[in-house]
Design a protein around this motif. Sequence first.
Motif, PDB file in Angstrom:
ATOM      1  N   GLN A 259       0.836  -1.205   0.000  1.00 45.57           N
ATOM      2  CA  GLN A 259       0.000   0.000   0.000  1.00 45.57           C
ATOM      3  C   GLN A 259       0.871   1.256   0.000  1.00 45.57           C
ATOM      4  N   ALA A 260       1.982   1.240   0.736  1.00 49.02           N
ATOM      5  CA  ALA A 260       2.890   2.392   0.747  1.00 49.02           C
ATOM      6  C   ALA A 260       3.457   2.630  -0.647  1.00 49.02           C
ATOM      7  N   ALA A 261       3.846   1.545  -1.347  1.00 49.70           N
ATOM      8  CA  ALA A 261       4.361   1.680  -2.714  1.00 49.70           C
ATOM      9  C   ALA A 261       3.277   2.225  -3.645  1.00 49.70           C
ATOM     10  N   ALA A 262       2.037   1.768  -3.459  1.00 50.88           N
ATOM     11  CA  ALA A 262       0.930   2.249  -4.303  1.00 50.88           C
ATOM     12  C   ALA A 262       0.675   3.732  -4.067  1.00 50.88           C
TER      13      ALA A 262
ATOM     14  N   LEU B 188      12.114   3.704  -7.325  1.00 46.35           N
ATOM     15  CA  LEU B 188      12.344   4.650  -6.231  1.00 46.35           C
ATOM     16  C   LEU B 188      11.337   4.403  -5.105  1.00 46.35           C
ATOM     17  N   ALA B 189      10.073   4.115  -5.467  1.00 45.24           N
ATOM     18  CA  ALA B 189       9.048   3.829  -4.458  1.00 45.24           C
ATOM     19  C   ALA B 189       9.459   2.624  -3.621  1.00 45.24           C
TER      20      ALA B 189
ATOM     21  N   LEU C 124      18.306   8.033  -1.696  1.00 38.75           N
ATOM     22  CA  LEU C 124      17.620   6.978  -2.451  1.00 38.75           C
ATOM     23  C   LEU C 124      17.489   7.301  -3.927  1.00 38.75           C
ATOM     24  N   GLN C 125      17.721   8.544  -4.301  1.00 41.29           N
ATOM     25  CA  GLN C 125      17.583   8.942  -5.705  1.00 41.29           C
ATOM     26  C   GLN C 125      18.670   8.269  -6.543  1.00 41.29           C
ATOM     27  N   PRO C 126      18.324   7.800  -7.761  1.00 39.12           N
ATOM     28  CA  PRO C 126      19.324   7.136  -8.625  1.00 39.12           C
ATOM     29  C   PRO C 126      20.359   8.128  -9.143  1.00 39.12           C
TER      30      PRO C 126
END
Length: 189
Positions: free
Chosen positions: A151-154, A165-166, A187-189
Amino acid sequence: MQTISNGFGRGPRGEIVDGWETKRRREPGHDWALIRLGAAGIITGIDVDTSFFTGNFPTTCRIEACGVEGYQSPKALQSSDTEWIEIVTRSPLKGDAHNRFDVSDRRRFTHVRLSAFPDGGISRVRLWGEVDPAARRTAGYRWFNALPGGQAAAVLADAGVPADLARSVVSARPLRDEGSAKQYQALQP
């Protein structure tokens, strides 16, 4: 003080009641309830709702507020270390009515204490105001950290965050308000 879990309970005649109804008081004193706000902020108005209490409602009430950090126990809130500020002076109440009060104190509060004199029933207590921006952020982090991973990823995907990234953000939980910008940048690529 009574501990109230959900505001529903058995009335004096065994019926289910919606609200808070104190026992008839024969000795001096009054009853009161502590309420922790959903988020810290500035209170601008209060409604002490006595709906459906036509004969057994408090004749007056007083409302105080305090601003404390963290999750203090009721015992700690009752100690002399806690500064309670009167935001509604002892005022008359009408039965089966919305009793509304304006609050002019612009300090940041976290809790209110409603005192009912001498006894009776209150259906609801509603507060209006402005949530403190830092408290709003903290509540958002608490909510996001409590979500199941999928749910957090959604939620992040719905906000336009790329899936990889999510997943990284979700796996880095719990996120905290302090340093969250650094967490996100890392966390950014």
